[in-house]
Design a protein around this motif. Sequence first.
Motif, short mmCIF file in Angstrom:
data_model
loop_
_atom_site.label_atom_id
_atom_site.label_comp_id
_atom_site.label_asym_id
_atom_site.label_seq_id
_atom_site.Cartn_x
_atom_site.Cartn_y
_atom_site.Cartn_z
N GLU A 724 -10.06 64.39 31.64
CA GLU A 724 -9.73 65.63 32.36
C GLU A 724 -8.32 66.12 32.07
O GLU A 724 -8.06 67.31 32.15
N ASN A 725 -7.39 65.22 31.77
CA ASN A 725 -6.02 65.66 31.51
C ASN A 725 -5.34 64.70 30.54
O ASN A 725 -5.89 63.66 30.17
N GLN A 726 -4.12 65.05 30.15
CA GLN A 726 -3.41 64.28 29.14
C GLN A 726 -3.03 62.88 29.63
O GLN A 726 -3.07 61.91 28.88
N ASP A 727 -2.65 62.76 30.91
CA ASP A 727 -2.29 61.44 31.44
C ASP A 727 -3.46 60.47 31.35
O ASP A 727 -3.29 59.30 31.00
N GLU A 728 -4.65 60.96 31.71
CA GLU A 728 -5.83 60.10 31.62
C GLU A 728 -6.05 59.63 30.19
O GLU A 728 -6.32 58.45 29.94
N PHE A 729 -5.92 60.56 29.24
CA PHE A 729 -6.13 60.18 27.85
C PHE A 729 -5.07 59.20 27.37
O PHE A 729 -5.37 58.22 26.67
N ASN A 730 -3.83 59.42 27.75
CA ASN A 730 -2.74 58.56 27.30
C ASN A 730 -2.94 57.11 27.74
O ASN A 730 -2.61 56.17 27.01
N TYR A 731 -3.49 56.92 28.93
CA TYR A 731 -3.68 55.56 29.45
C TYR A 731 -5.01 54.95 29.01
O TYR A 731 -5.09 53.74 28.76
N PHE A 732 -6.07 55.75 28.95
CA PHE A 732 -7.41 55.18 28.80
C PHE A 732 -8.17 55.67 27.56
O PHE A 732 -9.23 55.14 27.26
N GLY A 733 -7.65 56.66 26.86
CA GLY A 733 -8.39 57.26 25.76
C GLY A 733 -8.32 56.48 24.46
O GLY A 733 -7.59 55.50 24.32
N THR A 734 -9.10 56.95 23.49
CA THR A 734 -9.12 56.37 22.14
C THR A 734 -8.94 57.49 21.13
O THR A 734 -9.65 58.50 21.18
N LEU A 735 -7.99 57.32 20.22
CA LEU A 735 -7.76 58.32 19.18
C LEU A 735 -8.74 58.17 18.02
O LEU A 735 -9.05 59.16 17.35
N GLY A 736 -9.20 56.98 17.77
CA GLY A 736 -10.15 56.80 16.68
C GLY A 736 -10.61 55.37 16.52
O GLY A 736 -9.90 54.43 16.87
#
Length: 788
Positions: A724-736
């Motif tokens: 939903e937002n950048q903070d979520e991605f920074n902590y839990f996301g995957t770039l590749g």
Amino acid sequence: MKLIIRFFSFLFCLQSFAQAISNQEKITKYLNDYFSQDREIIHVQFNKKLFTNNEDIAFKGYVLSKNNNIPNSNTANIQLVVYNEDEQIVQKQLLFAQYGIFSGGIHLNEKFKPGKYHFHFYTNWMNNFKEDDSFNQTIEIIDKNIPYAFQTNEPNWKTAEINLFPEGGIILNGIINLIGIKITDCNKTGIEVADGVVLDSKSNEITHFRTNQMGNGVFYLKADLNEKYTIKISNDKLKVTQLLGKITETGLVLSAPNNPGRNNLLVILKTNEKGLQTYQNKKFTVLIQQNGNSMQQEVTFNNSKTEQPFYFDKKYLPNGVNTIRVLDEDLNEITERLTYIEEGKNPSTTLNAKIITNDSIVLSGKTDIAKAHLSISVLPEKSVCIDQKKTLLGTFYLNAYLEKPEPDTYFYFNPDNKTRRQDIEFLLLNQNKGKYLWENIKSGAPKISFEFEKGVTINGKVEKELKPNSQNKISLIALKNNLFDQTTIDQNNDFKFEHFFVQDSTVLALQMTNEKNVTQTTKIEARIARNEPRFVLGPSFEKTFCPVIKSSDTIFNFAPPKTKASELKEVAIKNTYKKEVFTHKADMSPMARAFKFDGKEYGTVLNFLSSNGYNTGINQSDFSVYIRERRGSYLGESASSPNVYIDNVLVFDFNQLFNLTLDQIDEIYIDQTGSSDMTSAGHGTIKIFMKTGQKNDYFKVKFTTLIVTKGFAQNFTYKTAPFENQDEFNYFGTLGWFPNIELDDHLDYQIKIPKNQQKEIQVVIEGFTNDGQLISEIKKVPIAGNFN
């Protein structure tokens, strides 16, 4: 009489000499027998360890031959069983390995509730051995609707436990003993201390010690049998005292002060003054081995020295953990010690990243080895999901030889850890024993009761009674997978296809043909015959015995899902234009031409196809009907044929179309692009639909279809999940996630990832080469470019 005495004396000398030779030969035979069968060991890299409940779990597996230290190309069938926290099975997969590698994953769904899951990988062949070479990995799934509390690295200080591991398993009176110390909490998490002391009975400080972040340390102590020693730790977080334990009056101690800078490994067999009397004229064998590779030396205490040093040339010792054993004259083990050999440097990778567009980053990598298979996970700089503790180097070089695998091996192979070789020796000292027990090795070669599985078996039976000496065969076809095979039918009308590599949900067609390759009509029963082998030793679950400490100050709240756009009110539009309705158009791609028949048409289906892009006719060689692409007419009989379906049933024998006329047909669809049917491989698709109620007794299906179950898992395509937002991605996301990077003769590669406002990325690289060199690295890579 003197002659007889001399003769027997000569025989006794020969027997004594033969006994010494015999022991060496026995030891070699024990090792050769026990390790005669190749053993495989598995390591699996996951793209990360922490997942939100809408993501994909992806993994890449590596299988190494322990006997040869190269990728195990014989391995084909990998079993995966996934357990939940209650140790209940939630999913099974059969994974296909080739050249020692495999990959796969899971698209998370409602079966996977928030919690921890245990992934267990093994092969049926592993069941032949007493040692566990399977692979276990625990991952965690979190619910985005529940706030997430970040786990701290803080141990549970209240449950601290001290364990001592003296060399040789004893603290020997009158000599300087090297004693390993390990301090852990209730979950076996290491506790680091910097101020431990050993006190005598008068509270005098005899020696000091410290432990590293894994809880391992050592101290030296000249032990006095008449003294009582106490271990004491007193700091702000931990206060504990513990008696040292029993001091032994005499015995043997095996020491291996491994100096990485020297070419020879020094091994010292020690005793005390009392031991010199006990062990006079006794011979011992010092054996160092890893799997079937070994060196041995004979040692005695006949020179009145309490320390007997000797050397092993490291160039003859394999990399990784080696076990040093002391054996008596009856080849009973007295004591053992583990040591670590690391000759040469592990391969490394250089990485740099550069923004090429506003939304993309190219990551350029270069290794110093060729013919490598790599897998790479790229995560944001602030990711809390990396937790890459189980590394490929740690699995193959360390845990492969430990009775209790070390859960965090990256600490021991992190190139930034300047004391890592010392830390490895501390770890190995603090082991009761290695994975391979001497008593098991002496027991003889393993009994092979479990086969090396390759593929699955398809068993079946035909109903039609066969004539004696019949040459009928069963053909098995899967057009989508380009599979074709034939097998004979035995006297009981049974048939079997063995070692078949086919994925779940594949549609197989089976038909019987005679000696002239003409299809015969018969009922065929078939099934996938595969036992789902359980792992005899059972999975080793990573359990927690007390609550894991989480920080109340660092709680992350996920954003609620964005509100979906409101639906517009329905608007009805009247249209009096009568459009021709095609009942089965949804079965085809937009590229297909559709034809509707009202029952008044004349002519045959074959003639109709001849007017619409295909050549049809009768082969003069065997009088069979053919349908061929007109574009390939110059190829003659080798021209490609389309896939033809009647009422969505694939037609294998075009003779069934010979007397089919258009007045019996409702619809025909022609797609010469092949995009309507993945099985056609670009040769086109024709679908014929009969009129409702049309008598079609002439149309007899001459094949049986089988939908594969218990086959190999389907190919897995990884997709990143939205946040939903950048903070979520920074902590839990995957770039590749890039599981299949192959380096042949070149050493460099490139991968492309989204920028996603990253100034630095974390890259996890693992893999091996065809000759068994191992790669395992975690790198932080800055992004070069404009961040505005």
